[in-house]
Design a protein around this motif. Sequence first.
Motif, PDB file in Angstrom:
ATOM      1  N   UNK A 108      -6.531   4.496  -5.398  1.00 11.43           N
ATOM      2  CA  UNK A 108      -5.977   5.437  -4.891  1.00 11.43           C
ATOM      3  C   UNK A 108      -6.502   6.296  -4.012  1.00 11.43           C
ATOM      4  N   UNK A 109      -7.606   5.960  -3.500  1.00  6.52           N
ATOM      5  CA  UNK A 109      -8.189   6.599  -2.301  1.00  6.52           C
ATOM      6  C   UNK A 109      -7.887   5.887  -1.248  1.00  6.52           C
ATOM      7  N   UNK A 110      -7.896   4.362  -1.102  1.00 10.35           N
ATOM      8  CA  UNK A 110      -8.062   3.908  -0.200  1.00 10.35           C
ATOM      9  C   UNK A 110      -6.572   3.171   0.238  1.00 10.35           C
ATOM     10  N   UNK A 111      -5.793   3.270  -1.563  1.00 13.59           N
ATOM     11  CA  UNK A 111      -4.650   2.320  -0.840  1.00 13.59           C
ATOM     12  C   UNK A 111      -4.464   1.129  -1.268  1.00 13.59           C
ATOM     13  N   UNK A 112      -5.395   0.510  -1.370  1.00 14.37           N
ATOM     14  CA  UNK A 112      -5.435  -0.908  -1.746  1.00 14.37           C
ATOM     15  C   UNK A 112      -4.675  -1.571  -2.393  1.00 14.37           C
ATOM     16  N   UNK A 113      -3.755  -2.901  -2.693  1.00 19.33           N
ATOM     17  CA  UNK A 113      -3.202  -3.342  -3.568  1.00 19.33           C
ATOM     18  C   UNK A 113      -3.279  -4.552  -4.438  1.00 19.33           C
ATOM     19  N   UNK A 114      -3.247  -4.807  -5.037  1.00 20.74           N
ATOM     20  CA  UNK A 114      -3.656  -6.278  -5.399  1.00 20.74           C
ATOM     21  C   UNK A 114      -3.207  -7.666  -4.946  1.00 20.74           C
ATOM     22  N   UNK A 117       1.070  -7.868  -4.476  1.00 22.88           N
ATOM     23  CA  UNK A 117       1.933  -6.607  -4.913  1.00 22.88           C
ATOM     24  C   UNK A 117       2.138  -5.945  -3.609  1.00 22.88           C
ATOM     25  N   UNK A 118       2.864  -4.964  -3.874  1.00 26.30           N
ATOM     26  CA  UNK A 118       3.642  -4.272  -2.628  1.00 26.30           C
ATOM     27  C   UNK A 118       3.575  -2.921  -2.804  1.00 26.30           C
ATOM     28  N   UNK A 119       2.746  -2.404  -1.559  1.00 27.21           N
ATOM     29  CA  UNK A 119       2.458  -1.537  -1.985  1.00 27.21           C
ATOM     30  C   UNK A 119       3.468   0.177  -1.097  1.00 27.21           C
ATOM     31  N   UNK A 120       3.452   0.957  -1.688  1.00 29.17           N
ATOM     32  CA  UNK A 120       4.521   1.850  -1.028  1.00 29.17           C
ATOM     33  C   UNK A 120       4.068   3.594  -0.959  1.00 29.17           C
ATOM     34  N   UNK A 121       3.774   3.912  -0.220  1.00 28.69           N
ATOM     35  CA  UNK A 121       4.036   5.186  -0.160  1.00 28.69           C
ATOM     36  C   UNK A 121       4.720   5.999   0.614  1.00 28.69           C
ATOM     37  N   UNK A 122       4.795   7.425  -0.516  1.00 28.11           N
ATOM     38  CA  UNK A 122       5.940   8.204  -0.437  1.00 28.11           C
ATOM     39  C   UNK A 122       5.153   9.105   0.341  1.00 28.11           C
TER      40      UNK A 122
END
Length: 158
Positions: A108-114, A117-122
């Motif tokens: 949540x805080x650092x926007x890390x993904x496993x 996984x693909x991380x998206x920021x809206x």
Amino acid sequence: MAAKDRDRFSTTTRLRLLGEQTAARVYRSQTRRQAHRSRLTGRAALLALVLCSLVVALAYPIRQYVSQRAEVAELERQQDEARQRVEELRDLKARWKDDAYAEQQIRQRLHYVMPGETGYIVIDPDAVKKSRTDQGAAARPWYANVWDGVDKSDRAAR
């Protein structure tokens, strides 16, 4: 007529003597009352003086006592707040020992993904417009603010 004058004179004399005696009695009774009143007034003045000196003598210690009681109450309130904060921090520490909580906070805080996984920021379009107008620290990523803080502290140390 001489007998009548004598009788009148004697009645007048008697009345005058009676008036003088009555006046003397009234005068004596007034002096007794005044003497009694003056003794009572002196006693009252002494009592008032003693009471005033007691009030003056006790005013400062009582004021100190009241102010110290208020200070003790304030310190007890602060101590209760500190105890509550310690309990909150203990709970937080216990939560951070849980791996699932730590992973959730990191994501949540650092926007890390496993891996995988693909991380998206809206991004909210209204927030973008607002950030362009603000151009403040809130519009920048957190790491940029941290790095600026490091630079500022480094400059201040020199």
